[in-house]
Design a protein around this motif. Structure first.
Motif, PDB file in Angstrom:
ATOM      1  N   UNK A 115       1.043  -0.971   0.082  1.00  9.69           N
ATOM      2  CA  UNK A 115      -0.105  -0.143   0.057  1.00  9.69           C
ATOM      3  C   UNK A 115       1.050   1.262   0.161  1.00  9.69           C
ATOM      4  N   UNK A 116       0.294   2.095  -0.688  1.00 13.89           N
ATOM      5  CA  UNK A 116       1.505   3.500  -1.400  1.00 13.89           C
ATOM      6  C   UNK A 116       0.838   4.314  -1.116  1.00 13.89           C
ATOM      7  N   UNK A 117       1.426   4.336   0.679  1.00 19.99           N
ATOM      8  CA  UNK A 117       0.738   5.601   1.196  1.00 19.99           C
ATOM      9  C   UNK A 117       1.453   7.410   1.284  1.00 19.99           C
ATOM     10  N   UNK A 118       0.745   7.974   0.317  1.00 22.16           N
ATOM     11  CA  UNK A 118       1.657   9.724   0.853  1.00 22.16           C
ATOM     12  C   UNK A 118       0.584  10.354   1.711  1.00 22.16           C
ATOM     13  N   UNK A 119       1.240  11.542   2.881  1.00 18.11           N
ATOM     14  CA  UNK A 119       0.568  12.381   3.700  1.00 18.11           C
ATOM     15  C   UNK A 119       0.987  13.531   3.163  1.00 18.11           C
ATOM     16  N   UNK A 120       0.098  14.098   2.583  1.00 22.35           N
ATOM     17  CA  UNK A 120      -0.117  15.710   2.415  1.00 22.35           C
ATOM     18  C   UNK A 120       0.034  16.335   3.689  1.00 22.35           C
TER      19      UNK A 120
END
Lengths: 114, 108
Positions: A109-114
């Protein structure tokens, strides 16, 4: 061999929120493992999840930040809580094989937190 | 778990044989040697495992000298699709410890 399905495959989340990642295995397994792979880095074990008991966390990872559920022998969830941009990583679920040091991994799961 | 050391990166061309060597000086008697392959945006995939001497499967060969302090993964006639990160692990049953891996780049 084992087939592992992870959901979601990717997500973009706001900081301060939480994301729960699901891992489904096509066979019953005793132990499931959760890894984190930061961009350009190797895999780091977060915790080992046994059915019917609390997960065992590796140094540097705590239950409050990465709560894990293991309700049965084919399913587990990892929650990334109160996310910050530093949590942007690929999270991988894994199960062991019959042979020593043999493991099967989900797609991550590729998670990007912005 | 025994620590492993392998080259950070290697370059090759299509059709060549590639040998990636891994050092594991502190390998224990019960430890096995296992190699994984990881493509971008995928989880690692088990390639081959051995304990001593030579092991061969449809994908690769694994050479292990008598002292077991190193091992060599051999990929025959690589293609562009073999471009990936290759991890060497040593250990017994239990959790896996991944090192930094070797980034293999295969060019036309």
């Amino acid at each position: 061999s084992a087939v592992i399905s992870q959901k979601p495959s990717r997500d973009i989340c706001q900081r301060g929120t939480s994301l729960t990642i699901q891992c489904q295995v096509d066979s019953q397994v005793t132990m499931m493992f959760w890894y984190r792979q930061q961009p350009g880095q190797s895999l780091t074990l977060i915790a080992t999840a046994n059915q019917g008991s609390e997960a065992t966390y590796e140094s540097g990872f705590v239950i409050d930040k990465f709560p894990i559920s293991r309700p049965n022998l084919t399913f587990s969830t990892l929650t990334v809580s109160n996310m910050s941009p530093e949590d942007s990583s690929i999270y991988l679920c894994s199960v062991g094989g019959d042979r020593a040091t043999e493991a099967f991994f989900g797609q991550g799961t590729r998670l990007t937190v912005v | 778990l025994a620590k492993t050391t392998q080259p950070i990166s290697m370059d090759s061309y299509e059709g060549q044989e590639v040998n990636i060597t891994c050092s594991h000086n502190n390998i224990a008697t019960n430890d096995y040697i296992t190699w994984y392959q990881q493509f971008p945006s995928q989880g690692p995939r088990f390639i081959i495992q051995g304990y001593k001497t030579k092991v061969t499967n449809e994908v690769a060969s694994l050479f292990i000298p008598a002292d077991r302090k190193s091992s060599t993964l051999s990929l025959p006639r690589v293609s562009l699709s073999d471009t990936a990160v290759y991890y060497c692990l040593v250990g017994d049953y239990g959790t896996l410890t991944f090192g930094k891996g070797t980034m293999l780049l295969v060019s036309p």
